[in-house]
Design a protein around this motif. Structure first.
Motif, PDB file in Angstrom:
ATOM      1  N   LYS A  12       1.257  -0.622  -0.060  1.00 58.22           N
ATOM      2  CA  LYS A  12      -0.011   0.019  -0.035  1.00 58.22           C
ATOM      3  C   LYS A  12       0.882   0.677   0.144  1.00 58.22           C
ATOM      4  N   THR A 116     -10.715   0.268  -0.825  1.00 59.08           N
ATOM      5  CA  THR A 116      -9.768   0.353   0.223  1.00 59.08           C
ATOM      6  C   THR A 116      -8.546  -0.457  -0.302  1.00 59.08           C
ATOM      7  N   PHE A 117      -7.360  -0.149   0.074  1.00 60.35           N
ATOM      8  CA  PHE A 117      -6.093  -0.618  -0.582  1.00 60.35           C
ATOM      9  C   PHE A 117      -5.987  -1.945  -0.118  1.00 60.35           C
ATOM     10  N   ASP A 118      -6.190  -2.439   1.243  1.00 60.68           N
ATOM     11  CA  ASP A 118      -5.962  -3.500   1.591  1.00 60.68           C
ATOM     12  C   ASP A 118      -7.053  -4.618   1.235  1.00 60.68           C
ATOM     13  N   GLY A 119      -8.169  -4.123   0.420  1.00 59.05           N
ATOM     14  CA  GLY A 119      -8.817  -5.371  -0.095  1.00 59.05           C
ATOM     15  C   GLY A 119      -8.820  -5.555  -1.411  1.00 59.05           C
ATOM     16  N   LEU A 120      -7.808  -4.858  -2.154  1.00 59.37           N
ATOM     17  CA  LEU A 120      -7.611  -5.086  -3.449  1.00 59.37           C
ATOM     18  C   LEU A 120      -7.186  -6.429  -3.835  1.00 59.37           C
ATOM     19  N   ILE A 121      -6.301  -6.930  -3.344  1.00 57.64           N
ATOM     20  CA  ILE A 121      -5.917  -8.383  -3.591  1.00 57.64           C
ATOM     21  C   ILE A 121      -6.800  -9.385  -3.479  1.00 57.64           C
ATOM     22  N   THR A 122      -7.891  -9.232  -2.305  1.00 60.63           N
ATOM     23  CA  THR A 122      -9.123 -10.215  -2.281  1.00 60.63           C
ATOM     24  C   THR A 122     -10.161 -10.035  -3.454  1.00 60.63           C
ATOM     25  N   SER A 123     -10.074  -8.760  -4.116  1.00 60.98           N
ATOM     26  CA  SER A 123     -10.922  -8.501  -5.153  1.00 60.98           C
ATOM     27  C   SER A 123     -10.510  -9.183  -6.266  1.00 60.98           C
TER      28      SER A 123
END
Length: 320
Positions: A12, A116-123
């Motif tokens: 991030k 949110t940045f910390d949800g991008l990989i999960t997306s």
């Protein structure tokens, strides 16, 4: 550069941008994530290539489902100027401009959606987004799906590396605490965006400081961290050099912050893509090489005054 390297230690690096330019610089922000998919469907912007699908050079290289839809969904955290930020309800910045250039080669729209940045990989894991363009540092943990402790928490993602940068300390204008390096932070309090590699850098420095305790205050957004520094509650924030320089130049008309010390932790930003979608990954790599060759890549970087961050060619998973 190490921008937004981590962002959410469970998954991030990680430089913003304008209700008023100053407000976004301070209020607008910037390794893997196991956090929930937090990408919002609102606040998206579509970047459309000028070439029609039938004539775009690399359209045929795309997966069939993307050819059919005419859209690539791109996750981003639009609070990290000048990389990506919201202006007049539209997501703008270096990454959206590069996305527009890529779309001309691919013949489909790159639709940026902010979350949110910390949800991008999960997306990416959930299939909600197909690419990530969000000043995300390519590193082995993200590639392999590991958390900060080396625990496997996901499949990991691949990266097409497109931008190079280092990180810099951002302090209050005038540098009242005389901060010139990480070692100068021992015994003081710093602010940082939670889950980023910047937080990891501060944690490593805290260990180095030992009994001369370094206190770390972590926030959901870089804008909050900036505000804390501006108010005097923390002596420094850490950010990618392009972002830190942009914030120092624009926030409060250039009167709020300054960048100190030299850049460290130079690394690569990557366009994230699912490991299961090598066809899309390879098409994006070819498109990036094409815009580097035709000069449109250099034009975008010149527009944003970040020419020094150019890569000479596209690489895959070259981050360390």
């Amino acid at each position: 550069m190490t921008a937004r390297s981590t962002r959410c230690t469970t998954a991030k690096t990680r430089t913003s941008r304008l209700a008023a330019v100053a407000a976004i610089a301070v209020a607008g922000s910037m390794l893997l994530t196991a956090c929930g998919d937090q990408t919002e469907s609102g606040g998206s912007t579509k970047e459309t290539g000028s070439a029609s699908a039938s004539k775009a050079p690399l359209f045929s290289k795309l997966p069939a489902d993307i050819q059919k839809s005419g859209v690539i969904k791109v996750g981003t955290d639009a609070s990290y100027a000048p990389m990506e930020y919201t202006d007049g309800g539209k997501i703008v910045g270096i990454d959206p401009d590069l996305g527009a250039a890529l779309s001309k080669q691919l013949g489909v729209k790159l639709e940026f959606v902010s979350g949110t940045f910390d949800g991008l990989i999960t997306s990416i894991y959930t299939g909600r987004q197909q690419l990530i363009m969000s000043a995300m540092t390519d590193n082995k943990k993200r590639q392999e799906g590991l958390d900060d402790n080396g625990k496997k928490i996901g499949k990991g993602i691949d990266f097409v590396d497109y931008f190079s940068s280092g990180v810099s300390l951002l302090v209050k204008k005038g540098n009242p605490q005389n901060i010139n390096s990480l070692d100068d932070l021992c015994g003081k309090t710093v602010a940082v965006q939670r889950g980023t590699i910047y937080e990891d850098t501060f944690k490593a420095q805290a260990t180095k400081c030992g009994d001369k305790k370094l206190t770390i205050q972590a926030f959901d957004t870089d804008a909050e961290a900036q505000t804390r520094v501006k108010a005097g509650g923390a002596v420094a924030d850490l950010n990618d050099y392009p972002v830190a320089a942009y914030i120092a130049k624009t926030s409060g008309g250039g009167n709020d912050f300054e960048v100190v010390g030299s850049q460290s932790d130079v690394g690569l930003f990557g366009i994230g893509v699912s490991k299961d979608n090598t066809q899309l990954r390879d098409a994006v790599k070819e498109a990036l090489d094409a815009i580097i060759k035709d000069g449109s890549y250099a034009e975008v970087l010149k527009k944003w005054d970040v020419e020094d961050s150019a890569v000479k060619s596209a690489t895959i998973n070259a981050g360390k």
